[in-house]
Design an enzyme around this catalytic site. Structure first.
Site, PDB file in Angstrom:
ATOM      1  N   SER A 195       9.324  23.658   9.092  1.00 11.88           N
ATOM      2  CA  SER A 195       8.255  24.663   9.036  1.00 11.88           C
ATOM      3  C   SER A 195       8.039  25.031   7.583  1.00 11.88           C
ATOM      4  O   SER A 195       6.913  25.044   7.079  1.00 11.88           O
ATOM      5  CB  SER A 195       8.655  25.924   9.803  1.00 11.88           C
ATOM      6  OG  SER A 195       9.277  25.612  11.014  1.00 11.88           O
ATOM      7  N   ARG A 235      21.265  24.188  -3.010  1.00 16.52           N
ATOM      8  CA  ARG A 235      19.848  24.306  -2.606  1.00 16.52           C
ATOM      9  C   ARG A 235      19.101  24.729  -3.861  1.00 16.52           C
ATOM     10  O   ARG A 235      19.168  25.877  -4.278  1.00 16.52           O
ATOM     11  CB  ARG A 235      19.706  25.356  -1.488  1.00 16.52           C
ATOM     12  CG  ARG A 235      18.284  25.470  -0.936  1.00 16.52           C
ATOM     13  CD  ARG A 235      18.191  26.568   0.125  1.00 16.52           C
ATOM     14  NE  ARG A 235      16.887  26.585   0.780  1.00 16.52           N
ATOM     15  CZ  ARG A 235      15.802  27.189   0.284  1.00 16.52           C
ATOM     16  NH1 ARG A 235      15.852  27.837  -0.870  1.00 16.52           N
ATOM     17  NH2 ARG A 235      14.657  27.143   0.959  1.00 16.52           N
ATOM     18  N   SER A 260      13.106  23.042   2.304  1.00 13.85           N
ATOM     19  CA  SER A 260      14.306  23.291   1.498  1.00 13.85           C
ATOM     20  C   SER A 260      14.583  22.055   0.657  1.00 13.85           C
ATOM     21  O   SER A 260      14.499  20.935   1.162  1.00 13.85           O
ATOM     22  CB  SER A 260      15.526  23.544   2.389  1.00 13.85           C
ATOM     23  OG  SER A 260      15.499  24.843   2.913  1.00 13.85           O
ATOM     24  N   GLU A 279      22.697  25.528   8.594  1.00 14.38           N
ATOM     25  CA  GLU A 279      21.784  24.419   8.837  1.00 14.38           C
ATOM     26  C   GLU A 279      21.807  23.355   7.728  1.00 14.38           C
ATOM     27  O   GLU A 279      21.605  22.164   8.002  1.00 14.38           O
ATOM     28  CB  GLU A 279      20.353  24.921   9.050  1.00 14.38           C
ATOM     29  CG  GLU A 279      19.753  25.684   7.887  1.00 14.38           C
ATOM     30  CD  GLU A 279      18.278  26.054   8.144  1.00 14.38           C
ATOM     31  OE1 GLU A 279      17.462  25.151   8.305  1.00 14.38           O
ATOM     32  OE2 GLU A 279      17.963  27.253   8.158  1.00 14.38           O
TER      33      GLU A 279
HETATM   34  N1  LIG Z   1       5.679  18.090  18.475  1.00 14.80           N
HETATM   35  C1  LIG Z   1       5.638  18.901  17.406  1.00 14.80           C
HETATM   36  N2  LIG Z   1       5.379  20.213  17.560  1.00 14.80           N
HETATM   37  C2  LIG Z   1       5.329  21.041  16.506  1.00 14.80           C
HETATM   38  N3  LIG Z   1       5.497  20.638  15.227  1.00 14.80           N
HETATM   39  C3  LIG Z   1       5.758  19.344  15.011  1.00 14.80           C
HETATM   40  C4  LIG Z   1       5.851  18.419  16.081  1.00 14.80           C
HETATM   41  N4  LIG Z   1       6.140  17.204  15.560  1.00 14.80           N
HETATM   42  C5  LIG Z   1       6.219  17.345  14.244  1.00 14.80           C
HETATM   43  N5  LIG Z   1       5.985  18.638  13.882  1.00 14.80           N
HETATM   44  C6  LIG Z   1       5.992  19.111  12.490  1.00 14.80           C
HETATM   45  O1  LIG Z   1       7.354  19.339  12.175  1.00 14.80           O
HETATM   46  C7  LIG Z   1       7.528  20.660  11.634  1.00 14.80           C
HETATM   47  C8  LIG Z   1       8.874  21.191  12.057  1.00 14.80           C
HETATM   48  O2  LIG Z   1       9.870  20.339  11.518  1.00 14.80           O
HETATM   49  P1  LIG Z   1      11.410  20.568  11.779  1.00 14.80           P
HETATM   50  O3  LIG Z   1      11.701  20.471  13.227  1.00 14.80           O
HETATM   51  O4  LIG Z   1      12.118  19.635  10.872  1.00 14.80           O
HETATM   52  O5  LIG Z   1      11.569  22.034  11.234  1.00 14.80           O
HETATM   53  P2  LIG Z   1      12.115  23.387  11.889  1.00 14.80           P
HETATM   54  O6  LIG Z   1      13.599  23.248  12.024  1.00 14.80           O
HETATM   55  O7  LIG Z   1      11.362  23.728  13.114  1.00 14.80           O
HETATM   56  O8  LIG Z   1      11.740  24.412  10.737  1.00 14.80           O
HETATM   57  P3  LIG Z   1      12.686  25.226   9.726  1.00 14.80           P
HETATM   58  O9  LIG Z   1      13.778  24.255   9.302  1.00 14.80           O
HETATM   59  O10 LIG Z   1      11.799  25.593   8.609  1.00 14.80           O
HETATM   60  O11 LIG Z   1      13.224  26.360  10.528  1.00 14.80           O
HETATM   61  C9  LIG Z   1       6.345  21.441  12.170  1.00 14.80           C
HETATM   62  O12 LIG Z   1       6.025  22.522  11.326  1.00 14.80           O
HETATM   63  C10 LIG Z   1       5.239  20.397  12.218  1.00 14.80           C
HETATM   64  O13 LIG Z   1       4.619  20.262  10.969  1.00 14.80           O
HETATM   65  C1  LIG Z   2      13.938  29.424   5.921  1.00 17.08           C
HETATM   66  C2  LIG Z   2      14.293  27.962   6.158  1.00 17.08           C
HETATM   67  C3  LIG Z   2      15.559  27.612   5.377  1.00 17.08           C
HETATM   68  C4  LIG Z   2      14.574  27.823   7.665  1.00 17.08           C
HETATM   69  O1  LIG Z   2      14.933  26.509   7.973  1.00 17.08           O
HETATM   70  C5  LIG Z   2      13.124  27.016   5.771  1.00 17.08           C
HETATM   71  O2  LIG Z   2      12.009  27.291   6.533  1.00 17.08           O
HETATM   72  C6  LIG Z   2      12.764  27.083   4.284  1.00 17.08           C
HETATM   73  O3  LIG Z   2      13.465  26.549   3.476  1.00 17.08           O
HETATM   74  N1  LIG Z   2      11.639  27.753   3.934  1.00 17.08           N
HETATM   75  C7  LIG Z   2      11.173  27.865   2.574  1.00 17.08           C
HETATM   76  C8  LIG Z   2      11.658  29.167   1.980  1.00 17.08           C
HETATM   77  C9  LIG Z   2      11.461  29.185   0.476  1.00 17.08           C
HETATM   78  O4  LIG Z   2      12.380  28.735  -0.250  1.00 17.08           O
HETATM   79  O5  LIG Z   2      10.414  29.593   0.026  1.00 17.08           O
END
Ligand SMILES: Nc1ncnc2c1ncn2[C@@H]1O[C@H](COP(=O)(O)OP(=O)(O)OP(=O)(O)O)[C@@H](O)[C@H]1O
Ligand SMILES: CC(C)(CO)[C@@H](O)C(=O)NCCC(=O)O
Length: 417
Positions: A212, A227, A215, A160
């Site tokens: 969520s 990272r 990074s 990713e």
């Molecule tokens: N329609 C939506 N539904 C849910 N969350 C949303 C929405 N729009 C914005 N967000 C915000 O965006 C965040 C998710 O962002 P993003 O899609 O970049 O991450 P992700 O890929 O789901 O998470 P990660 O990379 O940690 O696995 C959610 O946690 C929330 O704060």
């Molecule tokens: C686990 C990932 C990389 C998934 O996208 C992301 O949610 C993240 O970077 N979380 C924070 C993890 C940490 O470094 O504490």
């Protein structure tokens, strides 16, 4: 907000610095249509679809019905089921990709709806067109078996963060307008304005991807990054806490509530403790001394409104990310800090807070930058990987591709935090 270990990655240098340098090592043949890149995150799945616009008459004649149905379904709707959305305002026209010209479409849906998406792929007979689909994000691992069992599709997996950097570069170079911008005078509501930023020479920069979780990457060139840190207090934390505290149901509702609230009713400020500034160490009375610190009082809890709680949650999470980002930038000697990820979607409050915090606490030496396609770079990078590696439909993938495809990425060192 524990810092996690840093790891450094080096990618093969592209042969030239053309805008499409990241995909210069393309296949001699093109993967079969449809072309998708998918980023399955902890909260949202991002799907990028390339719609060819240069279809010849011959191609049209040969095009199978399933392909036509999928193209029509995706491009003639902006909502899919109850929760899928196409971000029409982000659409990019006349894009060159894999020797074709077309429109790039940006689609998202909650990852919790993945089973429904797989059902849809089955209903649209997707597996008659392709044996595999390119995917990145944690969900590429989590949902691999479900894809295989339910729709006979293999997930061709990519990292990713590699995808994020490649996708950012492609979109910035190809956006005919400005992809990158900053907020001028972010702390002055009347004068604050969004200003384009020339991002053609972006490196070194710090990328803070607020999904969520968060990074943080130090990027030294298009092909070399590490990272350097991360924090679990991210967009998921904001939405989770806000839902608990206010009963809100969606991210949009949480942001709307926050826009109406006043966090100083919830947070304890320096002036609540000092009666004014803590001048010796340059802490003004308006600085938050203790996030949610006023909530130790039963009286204050009784008068706390939902909107105040939403605003305080947003400010707490944002300031914490800004603070960690600033420390990482100092440690890496980097001035440009690029904030991306869907946490920033429809969230100018956080962008302006980050812009002000980076500028103020660095005495003007650091700049907070933002990108229009904020949450879609991973999916874009994944689509570029499809162009670079193809799918197993061409018979180039091995049978046991349970590992992430890493042909161009070499992990060279693990640096302790
Ligand atoms: N329609 C939506 N539904 C849910 N969350 C949303 C929405 N729009 C914005 N967000 C915000 O965006 C965040 C998710 O962002 P993003 O899609 O970049 O991450 P992700 O890929 O789901 O998470 P990660 O990379 O940690 O696995 C959610 O946690 C929330 O704060
Ligand atoms: C686990 C990932 C990389 C998934 O996208 C992301 O949610 C993240 O970077 N979380 C924070 C993890 C940490 O470094 O504490």
């Amino acid at each position: 907000m524990a810092a996690t270990s840093a790891s450094e990655c080096v990618r093969d240098e592209p042969d030239n610095d053309s805008p499409t340098a990241s995909v210069t090592r393309e296949l001699p043949f093109k993967p079969p249509m449809p072309w998708f890149g998918m980023d399955i995150g902890g909260s949202l799945t991002k799907l990028i679809y390339f719609e060819p616009k240069d279809i010849t008459d011959e191609e049209k004649e040969q095009e199978v019905e399933t392909l036509r149905v999928i193209r029509k379904y995706l491009t003639s709707n902006t909502a899919y089921g109850k929760t899928g959305v196409r971000d029409e305002q982000l659409e990019m026209c006349d894009m060159p990709l894999g020797g074709r010209i077309g429109t790039i479409h940006f689609i998202r849906f909650p990852s919790s709806e993945m089973t429904a998406f797989i059902e849809l792929a089955k209903a649209k007979n997707f597996s008659s067109l392709a044996k595999s689909i390119c995917a990145t994000g944690g969900g590429a691992y989590k949902f691999e078996d479900e894809f295989k069992k339910q729709v006979h599709l293999r997930l061709h997996k990519f990292d990713e963060l590699d995808c994020l950097i490649q996708g950012m570069q492609y979109i910035d170079r190809h956006n005919p307008g400005f992809e990158c911008y900053y907020w001028k005078q972010p702390n002055e509501p009347e004068q604050c304005e969004k200003v384009p930023f020339d991002f053609r020479n972006p490196y070194p920069c710090l990328i803070v991807n607020i999904g969520s979780g968060v990074s943080i990457l130090a990027v030294y060139s298009a092909t070399k990054y590490s990272r350097v840190s991360g924090t679990s207090l991210g967009g998921g934390t904001f939405l989770g806490l806000c839902s608990l505290l206010t009963g809100c149901e969606t991210f949009e509702e949480a942001i709307e509530l926050a826009s109406l609230g006043d966090s100083t009713n919830i947070d304890k400020l320096v002036r609540d403790i000092y009666g004014g500034d803590y001048g010796r160490f340059n802490l003004s009375g308006d600085t938050v001394a203790s996030s949610f610190g006023n909530m130790i009082s039963q009286e204050r809890r009784k008068t706390a409104s939902k909107s105040d709680l939403a605003r305080a949650t947003l400010v707490t999470i944002t300031n914490n990310i800004g603070s960690i980002a600033r420390m990482c930038a100092i440690q890496q000697g980097i001035q440009n800090v690029v904030f991306v990820g869907n946490f920033l979607r429809v969230n100018t409050i956080s962008m302006k807070l980050l812009a002000h915090a980076m500028d103020f606490w660095s005495q003007g030496t650091m700049k907070a930058l933002f990108l229009e396609h904020e949450g879609y770079f991973g999916a874009m990078g994944c689509l570029l990987e499809l162009m670079r590696t193809g799918t197993d439909d061409e018979g180039i993938m091995s049978d046991e591709d349970s590992e992430t495809e890493e042909t161009s990425v070499e992990t060279v060192s693990i640096i302790p935090p």
